[in-house]
Design an enzyme around this catalytic site. Structure first.
Site, PDB file in Angstrom:
ATOM      1  N   GLU A  87       0.806  -1.226   0.000  1.00 16.25           N
ATOM      2  CA  GLU A  87       0.000   0.000   0.000  1.00 16.25           C
ATOM      3  C   GLU A  87       0.839   1.278   0.000  1.00 16.25           C
ATOM      4  OE1 GLU A  87      -2.514  -0.524   3.431  1.00 16.25           O
ATOM      5  OE2 GLU A  87      -3.678  -2.094   2.466  1.00 16.25           O
ATOM      6  N   GLU A 124      -5.435 -10.698  -1.509  1.00 20.10           N
ATOM      7  CA  GLU A 124      -6.229 -10.542  -0.275  1.00 20.10           C
ATOM      8  C   GLU A 124      -7.732 -10.543  -0.566  1.00 20.10           C
ATOM      9  OE1 GLU A 124      -4.920  -7.292   2.212  1.00 20.10           O
ATOM     10  OE2 GLU A 124      -2.817  -7.581   1.667  1.00 20.10           O
TER      11      GLU A 124
HETATM   12  C1  XIL Z   1      -5.262  -6.530   8.564  1.00 16.20           C
HETATM   13  C2  XIL Z   1      -5.457  -7.772   9.420  1.00 16.20           C
HETATM   14  O1  XIL Z   1      -6.372  -8.602   8.786  1.00 16.20           O
HETATM   15  C3  XIL Z   1      -5.920  -7.387  10.780  1.00 16.20           C
HETATM   16  O2  XIL Z   1      -6.038  -8.539  11.594  1.00 16.20           O
HETATM   17  C4  XIL Z   1      -4.926  -6.391  11.361  1.00 16.20           C
HETATM   18  O3  XIL Z   1      -5.335  -5.964  12.556  1.00 16.20           O
HETATM   19  C5  XIL Z   1      -4.774  -5.190  10.461  1.00 16.20           C
HETATM   20  O4  XIL Z   1      -4.378  -5.621   9.193  1.00 16.20           O
HETATM   21  N1  XIL Z   1      -4.672  -4.823   3.808  1.00 16.20           N
HETATM   22  C6  XIL Z   1      -3.527  -5.469   4.188  1.00 16.20           C
HETATM   23  C7  XIL Z   1      -3.542  -6.345   5.377  1.00 16.20           C
HETATM   24  O5  XIL Z   1      -2.516  -5.427   3.461  1.00 16.20           O
HETATM   25  O6  XIL Z   1      -2.299  -6.374   6.033  1.00 16.20           O
HETATM   26  C8  XIL Z   1      -4.614  -5.932   6.353  1.00 16.20           C
HETATM   27  O7  XIL Z   1      -4.666  -6.926   7.361  1.00 16.20           O
HETATM   28  C9  XIL Z   1      -5.947  -5.813   5.660  1.00 16.20           C
HETATM   29  C10 XIL Z   1      -5.886  -4.766   4.574  1.00 16.20           C
END
Ligand code: XIL
Length: 367
Positions: free
Chosen positions: A164, A279
């Site tokens: 990101e 994701e």
């Molecule tokens: C999220 C996790 O799922 C949570 O458990 C944590 O608290 C915060 O991060 N994009 C990403 C992930 O790249 O790392 C994020 O994961 C969700 C959004």
């Protein structure tokens, strides 16, 4: 359930199911599935590998979840365990127990691991705010990457090195999120992170992971343009990078921009970069409550997204951000107003397959 009722196709092919039984005994194996093809990526033939983000605490405490992961995943990615917040409680400490547990679990069951993530603005321990100078930031970032990537060399063959990097409405590739890395090192943090990872593990696939690149609307087309510009500038400077990760947190309330997404993917392909779907899940906050209808809409949206991608590029893998609705990040940020639980993932909270599961399964088996 006896061994005999286990997916025949899966069982004959071998390794993962056998490993599941070896490690966890011959107890009930739940959530058997068509894409529980036990042949893992190395023996996957033409199948697109499927995987999910997993949680070490749940893997340790919840046997049915663990068995579902073994049955369904060729890949796993630690949901938090490789983030700075988990690994680096203090500047001098590395705490690897939870990440190690996931890597061990995966190894025992013939599952591959992805690494997430080395340079991100999120999930940073408080102490990183005190990093005051360019030299300190460079030293911290390099030390972290060298330590973590070398520990898992050979065990983690692909890394979301950069996560990101861009702000939500970027003007250009220069619109980087003001993380401690961008603040102290400027855009050079991207090069430093990627080059360091490549230097430590020259076989690792290096991925830049981003979100919000699939929708219609000015903000999203700005994100696509900035991302492309960023990828081109890395390529122009010969910075090592192998792939783009599309997070694909799909919002049921938004429209996928078929042309916009396909144009981006065409350019990514022209840069000779692979695409991973890293994701995937469907944010169902604004969908109707009724479960059958909701599950169908969730699956349809994922299907539309995957087909749109596939028409341009065959992704290296598809990962969802969690396997079962039992363990999902979605309600932390996108709780439903009607109080009903979110249902963003391929298996429901009881580990039963949902239509989303079938969509991904069918997608995996595309030639
Ligand atoms: C999220 C996790 O799922 C949570 O458990 C944590 O608290 C915060 O991060 N994009 C990403 C992930 O790249 O790392 C994020 O994961 C969700 C959004």
């Amino acid at each position: 359930m006896s061994i005999e009722t286990h997916s025949r196709r899966g069982f004959l092919a071998g390794t993962a199911s056998a490993a599941a039984l070896t490690v966890f005994g011959t107890g009930q194996l739940s959530a058997m599935s068509a894409f529980a093809t036990p042949s893992k990526p190395s023996a996957e033939g033409n199948f697109i590998p499927y995987g999910a983000a997993v949680r070490s605490d749940a893997l340790a405490a919840d046997q049915s979840y663990r068995e579902a992961v073994i049955a369904d995943c060729q890949l796993v990615v630690p949901e938090s365990e490789l983030k700075w917040l988990e690994l680096r409680p203090t500047p001098d400490q590395y705490r690897f127990e939870k990440a190690d547990a996931i890597v061990d679990f995966a190894r025992q069951n013939g599952i591959q691991v992805r690494g997430h993530t080395l340079a991100w603005y999120g999930a940073l321990p408080k102490w990183t705010e005190q990093i005051a100078t360019h030299a300190d930031a460079e030293r911290e970032l390099i030390d972290h990457i060298e330590t973590v990537v070398s520990r898992y060399k050979g065990a983690i063959p692909s890394w979301d090195v950069i996560n990101e990097p861009l702000v939500d409405w970027p003007e250009s590739a220069a619109s980087l999120r003001p993380s401690i890395w961008a603040k102290r090192l400027g855009p050079d943090y991207l090069r430093i992170a990627l080059e360091t990872t490549a230097a430590v593990d020259s076989d690792a696939r290096l991925v830049l992971n981003e979100y919000d690149v699939e929708y219609a609307g000015e903000r999203f087309s700005a994100k696509r343009s900035a991302l492309l510009q960023l990828l081109r500038s890395l390529r122009d400077r010969n910075v090592p990078l192998h792939a783009v990760g599309l997070q694909a947190h799909l919002f049921a309330s938004r429209t996928i921009d078929r042309d916009g997404l396909q144009a981006l993917l065409t350019e990514i392909k022209a840069l000779d970069l692979d695409v991973w779907i890293t994701e995937l899940d469907v944010i169902d906050r604004d969908l109707p409550g009724e479960i059958h209808e909701r599950d169908k809409l969730v699956a349809d949206l994922a299907d539309q997204f995957l087909q749109t991608v596939y028409e341009v590029v065959r992704p290296k893998a598809v990962l969802t951000w969690g396997l079962s609705d039992r363990y999902t990040w979605v309600p932390i940020y996108f709780k439903r107003r009607d109080g009903m639980p979110n249902r963003p993932l391929p298996l429901d909270a009881e580990l039963r397959r949902k239509p989303l599961f079938d969509v991904i399964d069918e997608f995996r088996h595309k030639a």
